[in-house]
Design a protein around this motif. Sequence first.
Motif, short mmCIF file in Angstrom:
data_model
loop_
_atom_site.label_atom_id
_atom_site.label_comp_id
_atom_site.label_asym_id
_atom_site.label_seq_id
_atom_site.Cartn_x
_atom_site.Cartn_y
_atom_site.Cartn_z
N LYS A 1 31.88 -19.29 -22.17
CA LYS A 1 30.75 -20.21 -22.27
C LYS A 1 30.77 -21.09 -23.51
O LYS A 1 29.93 -21.97 -23.64
N SER A 2 31.70 -20.88 -24.42
CA SER A 2 31.72 -21.64 -25.67
C SER A 2 32.60 -22.88 -25.53
O SER A 2 33.41 -22.99 -24.61
N THR A 3 32.43 -23.81 -26.48
CA THR A 3 33.16 -25.08 -26.42
C THR A 3 33.53 -25.53 -27.83
O THR A 3 32.74 -25.40 -28.77
N LEU A 4 34.75 -26.05 -27.97
CA LEU A 4 35.19 -26.69 -29.20
C LEU A 4 35.17 -28.20 -28.96
O LEU A 4 35.76 -28.70 -28.00
N LEU B 1 21.55 -26.32 -34.31
CA LEU B 1 21.10 -25.99 -32.96
C LEU B 1 21.21 -27.24 -32.09
O LEU B 1 20.94 -28.36 -32.54
N ARG B 2 21.61 -27.02 -30.82
CA ARG B 2 21.62 -28.09 -29.82
C ARG B 2 20.62 -27.69 -28.74
O ARG B 2 20.83 -26.69 -28.02
N ILE B 3 19.55 -28.44 -28.62
CA ILE B 3 18.47 -28.11 -27.68
C ILE B 3 18.34 -29.25 -26.68
O ILE B 3 18.14 -30.41 -27.07
N ARG C 1 22.19 -24.13 -27.68
CA ARG C 1 23.50 -23.78 -28.20
C ARG C 1 23.47 -23.71 -29.73
O ARG C 1 22.84 -24.52 -30.41
N LEU C 2 24.14 -22.68 -30.26
CA LEU C 2 24.38 -22.59 -31.69
C LEU C 2 25.63 -23.40 -32.01
O LEU C 2 26.56 -23.48 -31.20
N ALA C 3 25.66 -24.01 -33.20
CA ALA C 3 26.80 -24.86 -33.56
C ALA C 3 27.23 -24.58 -34.99
O ALA C 3 26.41 -24.32 -35.87
N ALA C 4 28.54 -24.62 -35.21
CA ALA C 4 29.13 -24.60 -36.55
C ALA C 4 30.06 -25.79 -36.62
O ALA C 4 30.84 -26.03 -35.69
N PRO D 1 26.53 -20.27 -26.74
CA PRO D 1 25.16 -19.85 -26.40
C PRO D 1 24.65 -18.81 -27.39
O PRO D 1 25.42 -18.15 -28.09
N ILE D 2 23.33 -18.66 -27.44
CA ILE D 2 22.74 -17.60 -28.26
C ILE D 2 23.17 -16.26 -27.67
O ILE D 2 23.01 -16.02 -26.47
N PRO D 3 23.78 -15.38 -28.46
CA PRO D 3 24.29 -14.11 -27.92
C PRO D 3 23.22 -13.33 -27.16
O PRO D 3 22.08 -13.20 -27.61
#
Length: 663
Positions: free
Chosen positions: A519-522, A624-626, A591-594, A574-576
Amino acid sequence: MRNIKKLFLIYTVLGILFVQQPCCAAFNFKFPKFFKSKKEKKVEEQENKEQNYENEIVPEETESFENESFVDTMQKSEEDTTEAVYIRQVEIFGNNIIETSFIKDLLSAKEGYLYDRKTISADLNKIYKTGYFTQNIRAVPLKAEDGGIRLRIIVEENPPIQGFTVEGNNVVATKDIMAILNQYEGQPQNILNINSAIEQIQEMYSMKGYILARVVSVQDDPDGIVNILVDEGIINDVIVEGNYKTRDFIVKRNILLEPGTVYNENVMRDDILRLMGTQAFKDVKRDIEMDEQTGKYNVTISLDEQRTGKISLGVGVDSTSGFFGSVGFSENNFRGLGQKLSLNFMAGTGILMNDSSVLNRPNLQAELGFIEPHFKAENQSLGFRAFVRNFGSYQVPLSIEKRYGADITLTRKFKAFKNLSGSISFGGESVDLDEGDEWKARAVFASRGVSWAEREKQLDGGVYAKITPALTYDTRDTIVNTRRGILARISLEESIGFGADSFGKLYGMLKKFVPVGRKSTLVLAARAGGKIHGDMPEFAAFALGGPYSIRGFNISEVGTGNGFMMGTAEFRTPIPFMDRLTTNTFLNNVRLAAFMDAGTIFGDTITNKLYDRPGYAITAGVGLRIFIPGLGPINLDYAIPFTNTGGKDRSNGFFTFGMGEMY
C-alpha cells in the motif's frame, strides 16, 4: 515289375523333398507340412502356450473420452497365481509419432516389477487419457524364456494434425492465435491439447478486454486440417436508461462502445469513468445480454442521476490565504448538457505566518468558470475563466497586488497516444502593484544600501496578452493516493505586453510513482523553469519556498529569480493498522509522508538581497496527506532546513500546509 519301379521312384523323390527341406529354404520356398510327428506337435504346443500365457488386457468399450478407467475383462485374477511373476521386458507397438519413451514414462508396470493386472489396467487408462490414442489399446502378456513376462502394449494413434485454420477473428490477429496452435501441428489429434489451446485463445482475448470472445466450433477435415471458429462478441445495441435530465446524446458521446463493434470491458470501464467524471450521476452500471435471434449482445447502461446544482459555504486555512471563508455555486450538468458552471468568492485574512516581507492584508478573490467537456469532438474540451484578485503580494515585498483577467483553454486528448494530451490557452491579464507600506520598504532599502529607485522596477506591472501551449503525459493509476505511473508536463508561457515589456518563460515537471509493498508509494519529482526571453517583471519571477515547493520555508523565502530547479523524494504510507480498525473511507485515505526537498534559484532578484534570502535550500521532514471529497488533497508538513536560512532561526523546523497537488 514296371509298376513297382515307378512306385519306388515316387517315394524316393518325396522322401528327398521332405528330408532335405533346408535346401529348399535357401530359395525362400517351403512346402507345407501335411504330417506332424509327436515331437513337432509338442514343440508347437509349447509355442502356443508361450503366446497365450494369459488372456489379453483390453479397455472396456466406452462412449466418450470422459470415461475414467479401463475395466479388466479377464476372469482370472492375480490372487489365483500361486507363484510371483515378474516383468522382464516391456514392448510398445503401434506408435509412429509419439515417442516410446513418453509412453513408458507413464507406466507404473516397469521392467523388474511384479506383474499385476490391475496396475497394467491403470497404465492403459493413463495412456488413453493423454488424448493421443484411440480406444484400441491393449496389453498382451507373453511368456519370456526365463519364466517371467514379456509385456507387449499395443496402441493406435489418432490421425495427425496437418494444419489449422481460424475464422471469425477481427480484433486479434491470426498470427497471434496461430502462435498458440502451431505447436500441435504434426502431432496426433488430442482433445486435451485442443481444449488447452482454446483456453489460451480465450484467455488472450480476455487479457485484451474482449471478455465475451469464445471459440464456438472446432471441426477436423478428412485431410487432417482442424478448423476453429471464433465468436468475438459483437455488440448488437447500446441501450441507455435512467437519464431524466441529462440528454441522450450527452450520455452517448461519453460512450465509445458502438453497435457493430466487438465488446471490450476495458473500453466499457473507461466509458463508466467518463460518465462518473461528469459528476451528473451517483452510479453507473452495465448489463450484457445475448440477443438470441442475432447471436450478438445488447449492452444496457443504467444511470442513477444526482443533484448537480450546489451552493457551498466553507471556512478553511491555507498558507497563501490564511484563515478564509468562501461561498460558491456550481452546476455540473448545466442545461442537461454535461457542461460545468461555477462561481466562487473567497475572503482570507492574508498569508499565514507571514514574515516582514509580506504585507499583512486580507486576500480577496472571485472567479467565474465554465467548461464544455466535449467541444466539437469527444476527446476535446473548452474552458473559460474570468477572475479578480486583490492581496498582499508575496512576490514583491510590502506591495498590494491586484489582478484581473480572463482566458479560454482548449484541451485535446490524442487518440494515437492514449496518455498524452495537449492544451493551448489564450487570455489577457492586467497586473497592478501599489505601495503597501512605503516607510517600512524605505527602511529595508536603506538598511541594505540599495537605491530607492530600484523600488519602481519592483512595482512594474502592465497589461498582457497571454498564449500558453502545454503538453501533459499521465499514466497514473488513480488520482487519489496514486501508487504507480508517471505525470509529466511542459508548458510555454508567452506574455505580450501593452505598455510593458514582453517576456516568455518555460516550465517543466516530472513525477514518478513507484509502488512499495502492498500500500505504500515512493514519489520522485523534479521541476525546473526559466525565462527564455525579455525582461521578466518581479511579480512573474519563479519562487522557491512554501507548501508547494521547498517545505521548511515560508512562501518565496528561499528566493525568487529568473529560473529555478528542484527535486523531491517522498515516501507515503497508510496509517498503520488503520484499515483493520475501521472501514471509514476518509480515514483510510489519509497517508503519512516522509520527504526531502532540494532546490536552487538562478538569476536572483533584488528582493533576495534586501531580505537576505539564501537562493538554495535542502530540507527534510514529515507530513500528512488528507484527501477530502469535493475539496481535494490537503497537505500538512513539518520540515527542518539543512542549509543556510538567511539569518532566520529554523532550528526548530517550520510548518507549511496547503490545498491541492503539491508539485
